[in-house]
Design a protein around this motif. Structure first.
Motif, PDB file in Angstrom:
ATOM      1  N   UNK A 154       4.795   4.568   8.137  1.00 14.05           N
ATOM      2  CA  UNK A 154       4.268   5.498   7.142  1.00 14.05           C
ATOM      3  C   UNK A 154       4.225   6.911   7.710  1.00 14.05           C
ATOM      4  N   UNK A 155       3.922   6.999   8.994  1.00 13.76           N
ATOM      5  CA  UNK A 155       3.874   8.298   9.667  1.00 13.76           C
ATOM      6  C   UNK A 155       4.888   8.290  10.809  1.00 13.76           C
ATOM      7  N   UNK A 156       5.839   9.197  10.750  1.00 15.91           N
ATOM      8  CA  UNK A 156       6.886   9.239  11.758  1.00 15.91           C
ATOM      9  C   UNK A 156       6.629  10.342  12.772  1.00 15.91           C
ATOM     10  N   UNK A 165      17.378   5.987   3.062  1.00 19.00           N
ATOM     11  CA  UNK A 165      17.362   4.777   2.248  1.00 19.00           C
ATOM     12  C   UNK A 165      16.815   5.122   0.868  1.00 19.00           C
ATOM     13  N   UNK A 166      17.540   4.790  -0.214  1.00 15.41           N
ATOM     14  CA  UNK A 166      17.004   5.037  -1.565  1.00 15.41           C
ATOM     15  C   UNK A 166      15.675   4.320  -1.777  1.00 15.41           C
ATOM     16  N   UNK A 167      14.864   4.857  -2.664  1.00 17.96           N
ATOM     17  CA  UNK A 167      13.514   4.327  -2.887  1.00 17.96           C
ATOM     18  C   UNK A 167      13.514   2.849  -3.234  1.00 17.96           C
ATOM     19  N   UNK A 171      10.620  -1.046   1.519  1.00 14.85           N
ATOM     20  CA  UNK A 171       9.657  -2.144   1.351  1.00 14.85           C
ATOM     21  C   UNK A 171       8.481  -1.754   0.476  1.00 14.85           C
ATOM     22  N   UNK A 172       8.034  -0.518   0.575  1.00 17.42           N
ATOM     23  CA  UNK A 172       6.930  -0.022  -0.246  1.00 17.42           C
ATOM     24  C   UNK A 172       6.991   1.498  -0.279  1.00 17.42           C
ATOM     25  N   UNK A 173       6.270   2.081  -1.216  1.00 20.60           N
ATOM     26  CA  UNK A 173       6.267   3.531  -1.331  1.00 20.60           C
ATOM     27  C   UNK A 173       5.589   4.175  -0.116  1.00 20.60           C
ATOM     28  N   UNK A 174       5.965   5.407   0.128  1.00 19.51           N
ATOM     29  CA  UNK A 174       5.373   6.204   1.214  1.00 19.51           C
ATOM     30  C   UNK A 174       5.696   5.632   2.599  1.00 19.51           C
TER      31      UNK A 174
END
Length: 335
Positions: A154-156, A165-167, A171-174
Motif C-alpha cells: 500500500x505504501x511504497x 498494472x491496470x486497476x 488485488x485490491x484498491x490503493x
C-alpha cells in the motif's frame, strides 16, 4: 569358455570398453571442440544479477516452454538476426560442480524463442508487467503468471520498482505491485539474451526455405503493391500498443488518435520513432520504446506497411505513405 565363466575378466573388459568409448565418443571430441571454438569477439559474460536470474529461469521451469536456438529456416527469422551457431554457446560454463544446466537451448517452443529477446523486447516495464500477468499485455497468452515474484504494498519506498498494472488486475484498491529482487534478476537475465553479430570475415549463415511476403491486395495500374501490415504490426508492435491500438495506460501510449500518427506533414517523425526508438514521454510515466526498425531489421516496405496499417485503423484516417517515400526517410533518420 573359461574367459566367459570368469566374472572378474568380464567385468574388467566391460569397464575398459566403457572407459575407452567414453574417451573416444565424449571426452576427446569435447576437448577438441573446446580447443577449436571460442566465444565470439563481442560476446559479453553474464553479470552477477543475470547469473542469479538464470538460476530463477531454471527453477521456474521457463526452459520447458522457451527455446534459445534459432534454426536455419525462414520461419525462425523473427527470433534472431541469423541462425544460431556453435560459437554462440561456447562461452557458457557449468553452473557449478554439481550442476551442468549450461546451455538452455530447450526442446519445446510453446512460447517464443528467447535467443534475441534482449534486443526484441528490452523494456524492463514491459517484461515486469508481462511476468506478473501476461494477459495484461497479450490477451491470448497461455503463459502462466508469476505473482509470487512480486510484492503487494500500500505504501511504497522511493527505491521500489512499481509495476504498471491496470486497476482490474490489482488485488485490491490503493495497492501497488512491486517487483522483488528475484523478478529483477530474472529480467536482467532475459535482457542479457542478445544475439552477437558475427565478425565480417566469418561466413554468414543463411535462412533456408524463404517465403515471399504476401501483398495485402493486388493493385491496379502503376500503383506499387503494399505488404499486409496487420501481421507485421502484430509481430513488431502489438505486444505494447495492443491489438486495438489503445496501448496500456501509464505504460505504453496509444496509437489510436495519436497526433504523430495523424500528422500527414511530418511522416519522418513516425519513421524516426520506428527506426530509432523514442524516450520523449518518460516523464509522463511511459516506457522507453526500443529501436524496433533497427532491432528487427525491418525493410522500407515493411515499415510503410506498418505505418499504413496504423494510419488507417481504429478510427485513424491519415494519409498513407509509399515504401519509396519511407526508404528516403529512413536514410534521413538513420543514426
Amino acid at each position: 569358455m573359461e574367459y566367459f565363466n570368469n566374472h572378474k575378466k568380464l567385468f574388467v573388459t566391460a569397464t575398459s570398453l566403457f572407459i575407452l568409448l567414453t574417451l573416444l565418443v565424449c571426452i576427446f571430441p569435447a576437448l577438441d571442440n573446446q580447443k577449436n571454438y571460442e566465444p565470439l569477439p563481442n560476446a559479453k559474460p553474464l553479470s552477477k544479477e543475470a547469473e542469479m536470474g538464470k538460476a530463477i529461469f531454471i527453477s521456474e521451469g521457463c526452459v520447458a516452454c522457451h527455446t534459445q536456438q534459432v534454426r536455419n529456416i525462414d520461419m525462425d527469422k523473427s527470433w534472431g538476426k541469423r541462425p544460431s551457431i556453435a560459437a554462440d554457446y561456447t562461452g557458457i560454463s557449468r553452473t557449478d560442480i554439481w550442476r551442468n544446466t549450461a546451455t538452455l537451448m530447450g526442446t519445446e517452443r510453446t512460447g517464443p524463442d528467447l535467443t534475441n529477446i534482449g534486443t526484441r523486447q528490452p523494456s524492463t516495464e514491459w517484461n515486469l508487467t508481462h511476468l506478473y500477468n501476461p494477459r495484461i499485455l497479450v490477451k491470448e497468452s497461455i503463459m502462466p503468471s508469476y505473482p509470487w515474484l512480486f510484492e503487494i504494498k500500500e505504501n511504497t519506498l522511493p527505491t521500489d520498482i512499481v509495476v504498471t498494472v491496470p486497476d482490474e488486475y490489482l488485488p485490491s484498491k490503493h495497492t501497488k505491485i512491486v517487483a522483488s529482487e528475484k523478478a529483477l534478476h530474472l529480467i536482467a537475465y532475459l535482457q542479457s539474451l542478445v544475439q552477437v553479430d558475427l565478425p565480417e570475415a566469418t561466413p554468414q549463415p543463411v535462412f533456408l526455405y524463404k517465403r515471399e511476403p504476401k501483398p495485402a491486395k493486388s493493385t491496379s495500374g502503376d500503383e506499387e503493391e503494399e505488404l499486409d501490415g496487420a501481421p507485421l504490426y502484430a509481430n513488431n508492435c502489438q505486444m505494447c500498443h495492443q491489438a486495438n491500438g489503445e496501448g496500456l495506460k501509464g505504460a505504453f501510449p496509444a496509437l489510436k488518435d495519436s497526433k504523430i500518427v495523424l500528422d500527414d506533414d511530418k511522416p519522418e517523425t513516425m519513421v524516426d520513432i520506428i527506426m530509432n526508438g523514442y524516450s520523449g514521454r518518460v516523464s509522463e510515466g511511459y516506457a522507453v520504446m526500443p529501436a524496433v526498425g533497427v532491432n528487427n531489421n525491418l525493410s522500407a516496405a515493411e515499415i510503410s506497411a506498418i505505418m499504413n496499417y496504423v494510419k488507417t485503423n481504429w478510427g485513424n484516417n491519415a494519409q498513407k505513405v509509399s515504401s519509396k517515400q519511407v526508404e528516403e526517410l529512413v536514410k534521413q533518420v538513420k543514426q
